[in-house]
Design a protein around this motif. Structure first.
Motif, PDB file in Angstrom:
ATOM      1  N   TYR A 146     -43.669  89.148  49.212  1.00 49.73           N
ATOM      2  CA  TYR A 146     -44.149  88.503  47.998  1.00 49.73           C
ATOM      3  C   TYR A 146     -45.612  88.104  48.105  1.00 49.73           C
ATOM      4  CZ  TYR A 146     -39.271  88.539  46.686  1.00 49.73           C
ATOM      5  OH  TYR A 146     -38.002  88.951  46.383  1.00 49.73           O
ATOM      6  N   VAL A 166     -26.912  95.238  37.363  1.00 49.65           N
ATOM      7  CA  VAL A 166     -27.974  94.767  38.232  1.00 49.65           C
ATOM      8  C   VAL A 166     -28.407  95.819  39.250  1.00 49.65           C
ATOM      9  CG1 VAL A 166     -28.267  93.222  40.192  1.00 49.65           C
ATOM     10  CG2 VAL A 166     -27.693  92.300  37.985  1.00 49.65           C
ATOM     11  N   ARG A 213     -31.240  97.888  38.007  1.00 51.83           N
ATOM     12  CA  ARG A 213     -32.179  97.092  37.237  1.00 51.83           C
ATOM     13  C   ARG A 213     -33.571  97.691  37.147  1.00 51.83           C
ATOM     14  NH1 ARG A 213     -32.482  91.991  41.204  1.00 51.83           N
ATOM     15  NH2 ARG A 213     -30.953  93.187  42.345  1.00 51.83           N
ATOM     16  N   GLY A 226     -35.070  89.553  38.914  1.00 50.39           N
ATOM     17  CA  GLY A 226     -34.975  89.818  40.344  1.00 50.39           C
ATOM     18  C   GLY A 226     -35.945  90.852  40.879  1.00 50.39           C
ATOM     19  N   PHE A 263     -44.399  86.941  39.675  1.00 52.73           N
ATOM     20  CA  PHE A 263     -43.605  86.179  40.633  1.00 52.73           C
ATOM     21  C   PHE A 263     -44.246  84.839  40.948  1.00 52.73           C
ATOM     22  CE2 PHE A 263     -40.499  85.645  43.870  1.00 52.73           C
ATOM     23  CZ  PHE A 263     -41.107  84.951  44.881  1.00 52.73           C
ATOM     24  N   GLN A 316     -42.057  81.502  40.383  1.00 52.88           N
ATOM     25  CA  GLN A 316     -41.726  80.666  41.531  1.00 52.88           C
ATOM     26  C   GLN A 316     -42.536  79.375  41.503  1.00 52.88           C
ATOM     27  OE1 GLN A 316     -43.230  81.437  45.480  1.00 52.88           O
ATOM     28  NE2 GLN A 316     -41.181  81.447  46.339  1.00 52.88           N
ATOM     29  N   LEU A 325     -41.325  75.426  41.672  1.00 53.37           N
ATOM     30  CA  LEU A 325     -41.721  74.565  42.782  1.00 53.37           C
ATOM     31  C   LEU A 325     -42.770  73.538  42.379  1.00 53.37           C
ATOM     32  CD1 LEU A 325     -42.123  77.298  45.537  1.00 53.37           C
ATOM     33  CD2 LEU A 325     -40.347  75.565  45.451  1.00 53.37           C
ATOM     34  N   PRO A 346     -36.122  82.231  43.291  1.00 53.79           N
ATOM     35  CA  PRO A 346     -37.445  82.377  43.924  1.00 53.79           C
ATOM     36  C   PRO A 346     -37.856  81.167  44.760  1.00 53.79           C
ATOM     37  CG  PRO A 346     -37.566  83.095  41.643  1.00 53.79           C
ATOM     38  CD  PRO A 346     -36.191  82.541  41.842  1.00 53.79           C
ATOM     39  N   GLU A 347     -37.497  79.972  44.296  1.00 52.02           N
ATOM     40  CA  GLU A 347     -37.949  78.777  45.015  1.00 52.02           C
ATOM     41  C   GLU A 347     -37.219  78.578  46.335  1.00 52.02           C
ATOM     42  OE1 GLU A 347     -36.930  78.944  41.927  1.00 52.02           O
ATOM     43  OE2 GLU A 347     -35.280  77.574  41.531  1.00 52.02           O
ATOM     44  N   LEU A 400     -35.072  87.901  49.479  1.00 52.06           N
ATOM     45  CA  LEU A 400     -35.270  88.654  48.247  1.00 52.06           C
ATOM     46  C   LEU A 400     -35.024  87.706  47.083  1.00 52.06           C
ATOM     47  CD1 LEU A 400     -35.855  91.625  48.753  1.00 52.06           C
ATOM     48  CD2 LEU A 400     -33.649  92.173  47.765  1.00 52.06           C
ATOM     49  N   ALA A 401     -36.016  87.560  46.220  1.00 53.09           N
ATOM     50  CA  ALA A 401     -35.871  86.622  45.104  1.00 53.09           C
ATOM     51  C   ALA A 401     -35.046  87.247  43.992  1.00 53.09           C
ATOM     52  CB  ALA A 401     -37.253  86.230  44.584  1.00 53.09           C
ATOM     53  N   THR A 402     -33.735  87.065  44.059  1.00 50.81           N
ATOM     54  CA  THR A 402     -32.874  87.724  43.082  1.00 50.81           C
ATOM     55  C   THR A 402     -32.615  86.884  41.844  1.00 50.81           C
ATOM     56  OG1 THR A 402     -31.069  86.975  44.492  1.00 50.81           O
ATOM     57  CG2 THR A 402     -31.675  89.279  44.641  1.00 50.81           C
ATOM     58  N   GLY A 403     -32.952  85.605  41.877  1.00 54.10           N
ATOM     59  CA  GLY A 403     -32.835  84.777  40.669  1.00 54.10           C
ATOM     60  C   GLY A 403     -31.449  84.800  40.059  1.00 54.10           C
ATOM     61  N   ASP A 404     -31.394  85.045  38.753  1.00 52.76           N
ATOM     62  CA  ASP A 404     -30.114  85.036  38.064  1.00 52.76           C
ATOM     63  C   ASP A 404     -29.300  86.295  38.326  1.00 52.76           C
ATOM     64  OD1 ASP A 404     -31.401  83.194  35.229  1.00 52.76           O
ATOM     65  OD2 ASP A 404     -30.154  82.526  36.910  1.00 52.76           O
ATOM     66  N   THR A 405     -29.813  87.211  39.119  1.00 54.39           N
ATOM     67  CA  THR A 405     -29.035  88.408  39.447  1.00 54.39           C
ATOM     68  C   THR A 405     -28.459  88.303  40.855  1.00 54.39           C
ATOM     69  OG1 THR A 405     -30.975  89.553  40.312  1.00 54.39           O
ATOM     70  CG2 THR A 405     -30.479  89.879  37.987  1.00 54.39           C
ATOM     71  N   PHE A 425     -28.585  85.390  29.923  1.00 54.96           N
ATOM     72  CA  PHE A 425     -28.728  86.166  31.143  1.00 54.96           C
ATOM     73  C   PHE A 425     -28.140  85.418  32.322  1.00 54.96           C
ATOM     74  CE2 PHE A 425     -30.167  89.710  33.375  1.00 54.96           C
ATOM     75  CZ  PHE A 425     -30.798  89.330  34.545  1.00 54.96           C
ATOM     76  N   LYS A 456     -24.494  85.568  31.905  1.00 56.60           N
ATOM     77  CA  LYS A 456     -24.093  86.960  31.705  1.00 56.60           C
ATOM     78  C   LYS A 456     -23.262  87.129  30.444  1.00 56.60           C
ATOM     79  CE  LYS A 456     -26.281  88.371  35.263  1.00 56.60           C
ATOM     80  NZ  LYS A 456     -26.846  87.105  35.707  1.00 56.60           N
TER      81      LYS A 456
END
Lengths: 228, 287, 211
Positions: free
Chosen positions: A21, A87, A90, A170, A176, A180, A184, B160-161, B183-188, C169, C172
C-alpha cells in the motif's frame, strides 16, 4: 484549533512509499485500472462513434446515452457490479464498471468530431477519388481528433475519479490513502493522498489538453470553419 | 433611508430565527453511530428508548470511525455514541493490558478524557476476532492464534485501518511471532476469506456469517484482543433520566440478542429502525 | 423491489436530503456561473475557463477532503460537499453560460441600449431572457452530474442516497444498492424535466412563434 495537516511530512516519510500500500504500488494499480478500462472502452466506442458520425445513423443513441450516463452514480455502479459478479471476480467487475463509465464520453467525442466536419470536405475528398476507408483515415479522423481527444479527457477524469473509490471494494489505487486515512483520522495521509490524486488527474487532463490544442492548431486552417 | 431600515429589520428577524433554530436543536440529544449496520441498530435502540422517555433525539448516524467521532463528542456535536469497551480503551491507551471484561471497563472509565463518560456496560459483545475457514483450520491444525506460528507467512484480510491497529499485523508479530501480509479487503472481507483470497480475516464476533459459514474463530490466549462489550459513551449533556433510559437498554441486551438483531438485518434486510423497535417492544422497554 | 417497499421511510428521508444537497449547489452555482460568465471580459475568459476546467477535473472525493484544509471546515459533514458541488456546477456551467451570452443577437442588444436601458436593466430584461434556453441547457447537464456526484458525499458522512450504496454493500443487500441507483436516476430525470419545463415557461415567445 485548526492546524494544517502535515501532508508534506507524510509525503516525505519513506515508509509510505514501501510495500503493498505504498504510493508507487498504488499509483501503478490506479493506472492499470484506468488505462485498461479506457483502452477497452475505446476499442468499442471509437468504431461505433465514428460510424454513427460518418453514416449519420443512430445519432439518437449518442444523445440519449450522453444524458443518461451523466445521471448514473459511479459508486453505485461499482458496488452493484461487484455484488453481481461476486467478490472473487471483483477486478473484472470494476473494469467493466469503468468501461461503462468511459464509454459515453468516448462515443460522444468520436461522434461529435466526425459529425462536425463540414459536408464539403468529405464531398470534395470523395470527388477526388478517395475510397470510403481512405476518407476516414486521411481526412475525417484527423479532423475529428480534437473532439476525440476531448472525449478522452472526459473519460480520463470520470474513470480516474471512480478508481479513487476502488478501496471500498477491496482493491487498491490512490484512493486507499483517503479511505484508510478517514477511518484512522490521519488527515496528513488523507490530504497527501488527495493531493496525489489531484496531481495525477489534472496532469493527465492537461497533457490531453495540449494534445487536443496541438491537433486543432495543426488542422485549424484545413477545417475551413471556426475551430474552438 | 426607509430601505435601510427595512433591511435592518429583515436582518434582525433572520438572525433571531437562526438563533431560535439553534437553541431548539441544542436541546435535542444527538446520537451518533459508526458506519456499521450493527452499531446503527444499537444507536437506534437508544434513540427510540430516549424518545419513549420523552426526550427529543437527533440522529446523526454513520459518522465513521471513532477517530472521527470522539472529537465530535468532545466538542459537543454528538451527545451519545454506542461503543465497544476494549476497542475504545485501546484507542485512548494503546498499551492497555487488561483483558477481562470488567477490568477493561474500569480501565476505560479511567482512560476517558474529561467530558466523556461510560454508562453501564452491556452483556452484549462484539469484538474483532481472527477467523479462518473450516477447511483451512483442519488442514493446518489450527485452533488458536499461537498455532499460526507454525505456518510461514499468512495473508490477513480486514478493514483498511486494521493495518494500523495494535491488534493488527504489528501486534500479531510482537505478541505471537506471526508474520502476516495484509490485504485491505474492507466490506469484502468475509467473501475474500471464503474464496481463499486471504487465509485469515478479522470478522466481528457478532457477525452472523461466522455461524452461517462455519468459520473457525481462533482463540486468543495471549490477549491480543481486549474483551469488548457494548458500552454507550455519553457527553455531560445527558441528565440522569436519559442515562437511566439508556442503561435500561444496555443491560437488557444480551450477546445473543445482538447477534439475533444482526441476523435480522442481513437476512430479513430490515432497517435499523424496525429491528431496534421490534426488540425494544419484545423487551417491554417501549410500547 | 421488496426492500424498497419495506424501507420506504428511510428511502424517502435519504431522497429528501439528497435533493437538498444537490439543488442548493445547483442554484447557487448557477447564479455564480451566470454572473461570472457575464462580467468576465474576453481577455480573462481563457484563464478562468482553464482554472475552472482544472477544478472540474479533480475527483470529487479528493475535493471533499481537501476543502477542509483550505477552508477550515470540518472534515466530515455536509459543508465541504455543498461547497465542492457548487464549484463543480460553476465549472460545468461557466463555458455554456459564456456561449449563451456570446450568441445573443447583437442588434437586439444595441437596440435596447439605444432605447436607454441601463446595463443592469439590459441584463435582466433583455440578455437573461434571450440567453435562457442556452442557460437551461447548461443547467440540465450540470444537474445530472451534480445529482449523481452527490452520492459520493456519503463516504464523508452526508446522509443521502449514497448511504444506500455503502450500507447495501456492507450487508450485501443487492436490492438496497439497486434502490439507490434507481432513486438517483429517477431524481435526475425529474429535475431534468423540471428544468426543461422551467425553460419553456420562461420563454413563452418561442412557443408563440411556432403557432
Amino acid at each position: 484549533m485548526f492546524d494544517i495537516p502535515d501532508f508534506i511530512g507524510w509525503l516525505l516519510n519513506p515508509e509510505n512509499w514501501q510495500g503493498r500500500y505504498g504510493v508507487p504500488n498504488l499509483i501503478q494499480e490506479h493506472f492499470i485500472l484506468t488505462l485498461s478500462a479506457i483502452a477497452l472502452a475505446t476499442l468499442i466506442a471509437m468504431p461505433i462513434g465514428i460510424a454513427i458520425g460518418h453514416f449519420n445513423r443512430g445519432t439518437a443513441l449518442v444523445v440519449l446515452l450522453g444524458s443518461a450516463s451523466r445521471a448514473i452514480p459511479t459508486m453505485g455502479l461499482l458496488f452493484a457490479l461487484v455484488m453481481a459478479f461476486g467478490v472473487q471476480l471483483r477486478e473484472l467487475a470494476v473494469v467493466i464498471a469503468l468501461v461503462a463509465i468511459a464509454f459515453p464520453p468516448l462515443l460522444a467525442g468520436a461522434y461529435a468530431g466526425i459529425s462536425a466536419i463540414e459536408k464539403h470536405i468529405p464531398d470534395s475528398a470523395t470527388a477526388q477519388g478517395l475510397t470510403s476507408w481512405q476518407l476516414l483515415r486521411i481526412v475525417e479522423i484527423p479532423l475529428a481528433m480534437p473532439a476525440i481527444i476531448g472525449g478522452f479527457r472526459i473519460a480520463w477524469i470520470q474513470v480516474t475519479s471512480t478508481v479513487v473509490l476502488a478501496p471500498l471494494v477491496g482493491l487498491g489505487g490512490l484512493g486507499f490513502g483517503i479511505i484508510q486515512g478517514l477511518a484512522l483520522r490521519n488527515f496528513d495521509q488523507v490530504v497527501a493522498s488527495a493531493l496525489l490524486i489531484v496531481l495525477v488527474t489534472v496532469l493527465g487532463d492537461q497533457l490531453l489538453g495540449f494534445a487536443q490544442k496541438n491537433q486543432a492548431f495543426r488542422l485549424g486552417h484545413l477545417s475551413g470553419g471556426k475551430s474552438k | 433611508m426607509k430601505n435601510n431600515l427595512k433591511l435592518g429589520l429583515a436582518a434582525i428577524a433572520v438572525s433571531t430565527l437562526g438563533l431560535a433554530g439553534c437553541a431548539q436543536t441544542s436541546d435535542a440529544i444527538v446520537i451518533g453511530s459508526q458506519a456499521y449496520y450493527s452499531n446503527e441498530i444499537v444507536a437506534e435502540a437508544y434513540a427510540q428508548a430516549l424518545e419513549e422517555a420523552g426526550y427529543e433525539v437527533e440522529r446523526n448516524f454513520s459518522l465513521g470511525q471513532r477517530d472521527v467521532y470522539v472529537p465530535a463528542i468532545l466538542e459537543g456535536e454528538v451527545d451519545l455514541f454506542p461503543e465497544y469497551t476494549g476497542n475504545l480503551l485501546q484507542y485512548f491507551n494503546p498499551d492497555a493490558s487488561e483483558t477481562e471484561a470488567s477490568a477493561v471497563y474500569d480501565a476505560l472509565t479511567n482512560a476517558l478524557p474529561e467530558g466523556l463518560s461510560a454508562l453501564a456496560m452491556s452483556p452484549a459483545t462484539d469484538q474483532d476476532s481472527y477467523n479462518v475457514t473450516q477447511e483451512f483450520a483442519a488442514a493446518n491444525n489450527l485452533s488458536s492464534i499461537t498455532d499460526l506460528a507454525n505456518l510461514g507467512s499468512v495473508t490477513l484480510g480486514g478493514a483498511p485501518e486494521l493495518a494500523e491497529r495494535p491488534y493488527g499485523p504489528t501486534g500479531l508479530l510482537s505478541v505471537y511471532g506471526v508474520s502476516v501480509e495484509f490485504l485491505a479487503t474492507g466490506d469484502t472481507t468475509v467473501e475474500s476469506l471464503v474464496a481463499g483470497d486471504v487465509d485469515m480475516a478479522n470478522v466481528y464476533s457478532a457477525d452472523p456469517r461466522i455461524n452461517q459459514l462455519g468459520l473457525v474463530t481462533l482463540s486468543d490466549p495471549e490477549g491480543l484482543f481486549l474483551s469488548s462489550n457494548l458500552v454507550p459513551i455519553a457527553s455531560s449533556a445527558l441528565d440522569q433520566g436519559a442515562r437511566d433510559a439508556i442503561n435500561a437498554v444496555s443491560l437488557a441486551m444480551s450477546a445473543d440478542d445482538l447477534v439475533a438483531m444482526n441476523v435480522r438485518s442481513v437476512e430479513e434486510q430490515l432497517s435499523a429502525s424496525q429491528i431496534a423497535g421490534d426488540w425494544l417492544r419484545s423487551e417491554g422497554l417501549i410500547n | 423491489m421488496n426492500w424498497a417497499l419495506n424501507n420506504l421511510e428511510l428511502v424517502l428521508q435519504l431522497t429528501l436530503t439528497h435533493l437538498i444537497v444537490s439543488l442548493i449547489p445547483l442554484a447557487i452555482g448557477f447564479v455564480i456561473a451566470v454572473l461570472l460568465a457575464r462580467v468576465t471580459s474576453n481577455r480573462f475568459a481563457p484563464a478562468i475557463t482553464g482554472s475552472l476546467g482544472t477544478l472540474y477535473a479533480i475527483p470529487s472525493l479528493a475535493l471533499f477532503v481537501t476543502l477542509p484544509v483550505i477552508l477550515g471546515t470540518n472534515f466530515v459533514g455536509p459543508t465541504n460537499v455543498l461547497i465542492a458541488l457548487t464549484i463543480y456546477v460553476v465549472s460545468a456551467m461557466f463555458f455554456s453560460a459564456r456561449d449563451a451570452f456570446a450568441s445573443l443577437p447583437k442588434p437586439t442588444i444595441e437596440f435596447a441600449q439605444a432605447q436607454g436601458l441601463s446595463a443592469i436593466q439590459r441584463f435582466f430584461y433583455v440578455e437573461l431572457p434571450l440567453a435562457t434556453p442556452g442557460l437551461i441547457a447548461g443547467a440540465r447537464v450540470a444537474a445530472a452530474s451534480t445529482i449523481s456526484m452527490a452520492s459520493i458525499g456519503a463516504v464523508v458522512g452526508v446522509r443521502n442516497l449514497g448511504y444506500l450504496f455503502l450500507d447495501g454493500f456492507q450487508r450485501k443487500i443487492a436490492d438496497e444498492v439497486l434502490t439507490g441507483l434507481i432513486a438517483i436516476f429517477v431524481i435526475a430525470i425529474a429535475i431534468d424535466l423540471a428544468l426543461w419545463l422551467l425553460g419553456r415557461a420562461l420563454t413563452p415567445w418561442h412557443r408563440r412563434v411556432n403557432v
